[in-house]
Design an enzyme around this catalytic site. Sequence first.
Site, PDB file in Angstrom:
ATOM      1  N   SER A  99       0.808  -1.221   0.000  1.00  0.00           N
ATOM      2  CA  SER A  99       0.000   0.000   0.000  1.00  0.00           C
ATOM      3  C   SER A  99       0.841   1.271   0.000  1.00  0.00           C
ATOM      4  CB  SER A  99      -0.944   0.012   1.206  1.00  0.00           C
ATOM      5  OG  SER A  99      -0.204   0.001   2.412  1.00  0.00           O
ATOM      6  N   HIS A 104       9.807  -1.317   1.810  1.00  0.00           N
ATOM      7  CA  HIS A 104       9.938  -1.447   3.270  1.00  0.00           C
ATOM      8  C   HIS A 104       9.841  -2.909   3.648  1.00  0.00           C
ATOM      9  CE1 HIS A 104       5.743  -0.664   2.144  1.00  0.00           C
ATOM     10  NE2 HIS A 104       5.391  -1.507   3.108  1.00  0.00           N
ATOM     11  N   HIS A 106       8.715  -5.315   6.666  1.00  0.00           N
ATOM     12  CA  HIS A 106       7.991  -5.362   7.940  1.00  0.00           C
ATOM     13  C   HIS A 106       8.747  -6.327   8.838  1.00  0.00           C
ATOM     14  CE1 HIS A 106       3.951  -3.762   6.547  1.00  0.00           C
ATOM     15  NE2 HIS A 106       4.469  -4.101   5.380  1.00  0.00           N
TER      16      HIS A 106
END
Length: 120
Positions: A99, A104, A106
């Site tokens: 999104s 990135h 997590h």
Amino acid sequence: MAHQETDCLFCRIVRGEIPAKVVYRNDHVLAFRDISPVAPQHVLIIPLRHIASLSDLSPEDEGIAGQMLLAAGTVAGILGIRKSGYRVVFNSGPDAMQSVFHIHGHLIGGKQMGWPPFPA
Ligand code: DGP
């Protein structure tokens, strides 16, 4: 300052325009707590430089890709979950429900997780 995008949410966090709970920062990456945690520990690890997704990494990005993975172990140590274990997930594209289009990882942990992560 490394290449940034004006309107990218995570570039804005890198520039300090949007507040974040920063856990770790070095010359290459920033790690901060996810705003909607899915586990007791949930931190996002991003490059300071804008790269949209895992699929947008090029061979010249080998260094920053390595820096993100190296940071994972460092951040896990800071969170106190290096020994108990953790998972690093890079969502890429629609099926993975990416999104925010600034790559990135997590880093999630602090509880026992299942595998596979979805019903068969
Ligand atoms: P993904 O779906 O893989 O693109 O994950 C994006 C993550 O970013 C999601 O878990 C929520 C988090 N997030 C979105 N906006 C913000 C924000 O403004 N601050 C922080 N700390 N996290 C955010």
